[in-house]
Write a protein that holds these residues in place. Structure first.
Motif, PDB file in Angstrom:
ATOM      1  N   UNK A 438      44.091  40.565  29.861  1.00  0.00           N
ATOM      2  CA  UNK A 438      43.978  41.022  28.419  1.00  0.00           C
ATOM      3  C   UNK A 438      43.508  42.385  28.339  1.00  0.00           C
ATOM      4  N   UNK A 439      43.359  43.230  29.513  1.00  0.00           N
ATOM      5  CA  UNK A 439      43.086  44.618  29.619  1.00  0.00           C
ATOM      6  C   UNK A 439      43.846  45.136  30.862  1.00  0.00           C
ATOM      7  N   UNK A 440      43.957  46.387  31.059  1.00  0.00           N
ATOM      8  CA  UNK A 440      44.496  46.970  32.382  1.00  0.00           C
ATOM      9  C   UNK A 440      43.882  46.853  33.363  1.00  0.00           C
ATOM     10  N   UNK A 441      44.311  46.370  34.471  1.00  0.00           N
ATOM     11  CA  UNK A 441      43.540  45.992  35.606  1.00  0.00           C
ATOM     12  C   UNK A 441      44.599  46.305  36.995  1.00  0.00           C
ATOM     13  N   UNK A 442      43.995  46.429  38.112  1.00  0.00           N
ATOM     14  CA  UNK A 442      44.658  46.356  39.338  1.00  0.00           C
ATOM     15  C   UNK A 442      44.454  44.733  39.896  1.00  0.00           C
ATOM     16  N   UNK A 443      45.647  44.721  40.541  1.00  0.00           N
ATOM     17  CA  UNK A 443      45.554  43.067  41.375  1.00  0.00           C
ATOM     18  C   UNK A 443      45.880  43.730  42.672  1.00  0.00           C
ATOM     19  N   UNK A 444      45.381  42.642  43.868  1.00  0.00           N
ATOM     20  CA  UNK A 444      45.771  42.797  44.936  1.00  0.00           C
ATOM     21  C   UNK A 444      46.179  41.271  45.519  1.00  0.00           C
ATOM     22  N   UNK A 445      47.211  40.683  46.274  1.00  0.00           N
ATOM     23  CA  UNK A 445      47.425  39.547  46.702  1.00  0.00           C
ATOM     24  C   UNK A 445      47.786  39.587  48.238  1.00  0.00           C
ATOM     25  N   UNK A 446      46.956  38.774  48.967  1.00  0.00           N
ATOM     26  CA  UNK A 446      46.984  38.764  50.346  1.00  0.00           C
ATOM     27  C   UNK A 446      47.195  37.197  50.638  1.00  0.00           C
TER      28      UNK A 446
END
Length: 504
Positions: A438-446
């Motif tokens: 719902x807002x700009x964000x960064x993701x990380x998947x491991x």
């Protein structure tokens, strides 16, 4: 001085209750969702020699490695009220977000032991939010490294200031300190109630009792050498490639030797893990296959020797990155140990073998969670669905808590149908979780088990591999990127393997 069976059980119960109360104090006073909702934390008590005498049944990868954290401060000067903090993976830690606080406990001026707790923090500073980068190559790229440090004056405030949202991080550190104060109080009360000498004798007897039970269980296994191999999926730095792990398990009477020689060398990515994490995963696997009801203490591990050559993936050397080693490689070590001992007794099929780590970070927040999946089937039961398997043992974050605290909307949370392996006993099913930003964000998947499925056993089918996607486009199992408002991140977790041929 020796204890009769009733006195022994009373002592076990008292110490276990103290650890449970420590855990409750930590969870109920913490700020971050990762601790208060998912219970990603662990508590334990140690004797004056640094041996684990009791633990709450929390996170296996925390508890099996926490003795190394206590050992890291054992030779320091201890006095009442002086605690210690650390997260250095090469000094008894696991990975940097797991911060350990240790408090010495004194009774009548004598050191009785230590109360300790470990919690996974939502951030640990450094270039990557939450301390869980997908492509780190060195430890410094993963966050602030805390060597064994005395907690005096404003030390917690100073450390929290190095992290994102420092007031929130400080609240969680203070919750850990409070948990240790509770543990120290209950530990001292037991000494006052039973007498210092009797409590010390009781702790020694608990260790010896757990050792006897584990040795008796090992004696039931046929002597021999049993081997197993498995694969980790290293696609964090460069193209996808397989990293091979190998185990030779030698059963000799009431002793077990686990030799991980032959495993690949440490890599440029962060699947490396220190020896303490390798031992922790191996101890967990042996415990569940031998005598899981023995007192959870260091005595149960005395008959087990764990060997891994320095510089290999399972005994990495500084400054190797380790963020995924604690969560993903530990899961594979547990799988590998169970598979090897499957040559000596019947064991379950493989579970999802991954924690499906997800990190989200935006303006003013960081969020981390692990996701449930399918467990492998047993010889006499189907595998459970939608559970945190092996080295995790955490909970999911409730949808209501997630949507209330963070700029997220959960668009889907369901069982992943037909993801469990077929068999006489089918494997458990994974889950599907779809989150909208719902807002700009960064993701990380491991994640793991994206190319190689959890294996079935004795003719059972394999579980489905996991899959990740962004707005319908496939993602690699390890990666990071940006989410704009309206973007949807979908994670489909692996299923567990089946046991026995279908139709039987």
């Amino acid at each position: 001085m020796s204890l009769d069976p009733v006195g022994l059980q009373v002592t076990i119960g008292g110490l276990h209750a103290a650890c449970d109360e420590m855990g409750a104090a930590l969870i109920r006073s913490a700020y971050s969702a990762n601790i208060k909702e998912r219970h990603d934390c662990s508590t334990a008590l140690f004797d004056a020699a640094g041996e684990l005498v009791m633990q709450a049944e929390h996170i296996p990868v925390h508890l099996g490695s926490m003795p190394d954290a206590v050992a890291a401060v054992l030779g320091e000067e201890h006095r009442p009220g002086r605690a210690w903090i650390l997260n250095d993976p090469y000094r008894g830690g696991t990975h940097l977000p797991d911060v350990t606080l240790i408090r010495p406990v004194f009774v009548a001026g004598e050191l009785l032991g230590f109360a300790a707790c470990r919690a996974h923090h939502a951030d640990i500073g450094g270039p990557s939010p939450a301390g869980m980068p997908a492509r780190s190559r060195t430890l410094d790229e993963e966050g602030a490294v805390i060597p064994p440090t005395p907690v005096e004056g404003d030390e917690l405030e100073r450390l929290a200031a190095q992290m994102r949202a420092p007031r929130q991080r400080l609240a969680d550190l203070r919750a850990q300190a409070a948990a240790n104060r509770v543990g120290a109080l209950r530990f001292a009360e037991l000494a006052e109630r039973h007498g210092l000498a009797e409590l010390r004798a009781g702790m020694a007897e608990i260790l010896a009792y757990a050792e006897r039970r584990t040795r008796a269980a090992l004696l039931e296994l046929p002597d021999g050498v049993y081997t197993a191999e498995d694969i980790l999926e290293d696609d964090a730095n460069g193209g996808p490639r397989d990293v091979r792990l190998r185990l030779e398990a030698r059963v000799e009477g009431d002793r077990l030797r686990l030799d991980f020689g032959g495993s690949d060398a440490q890599i440029e990515g962060n699947l490396n893990c220190p020896l303490s994490v390798t031992r922790s995963a191996a101890f967990f696997a042996v415990r569940v296959l031998t005598d899981p009801d023995a007192p959870p203490c260091a005595g149960a591990y005395r008959p087990i020797e764990v060997i891994a050559p320095k510089g290999c993936l399972l005994n990495a050397e500084f400054p190797a990155a380790v963020a995924a080693g604690n969560v993903e490689t530990s899961s594979r070590v547990a799988d590998l140990t169970i598979a090897a001992l499957g040559g000596a007794r019947r064991v379950p099929a493989q579970g999802q073998g991954t924690m499906n780590n997800l990190t989200l970070a935006g303006e003013g927040f960081t969020y981390y969670e692990t996701l449930a999946g399918g467990q492998g089937a047993c010889p006499d039961a189907a595998g459970p669905s939608a559970v945190h398997v092996a080295m995790s043992n955490t909970l999911n974050t409730p949808v209501e808590a997630l949507e209330t605290e963070f700029p997220l909307r959960v668009r889907g949370l369901a069982l992943r149908r037909d993801s469990g392996g077929a068999g006489a006993r089918p494997g458990g099913e994974g889950i599907v979780r779809e989150i909208e930003a719902l807002a700009p964000m960064r993701y990380t998947l491991i994640g793991e088990r994206r190319r190689h499925p959890p294996r079935g056993r004795d003719g059972g089918g394999d579980g489905a591999v996991g899959a990740d996607s962004l707005n319908g486009e496939p993602l690699p199992g390890k990666g990071e990127g940006e989410l704009a408002p309206g973007d949807r991140l979908r994670i489909e977790t692996p299923g567990g393997g089946g046991f026995g041929p279908a139709g039987e």
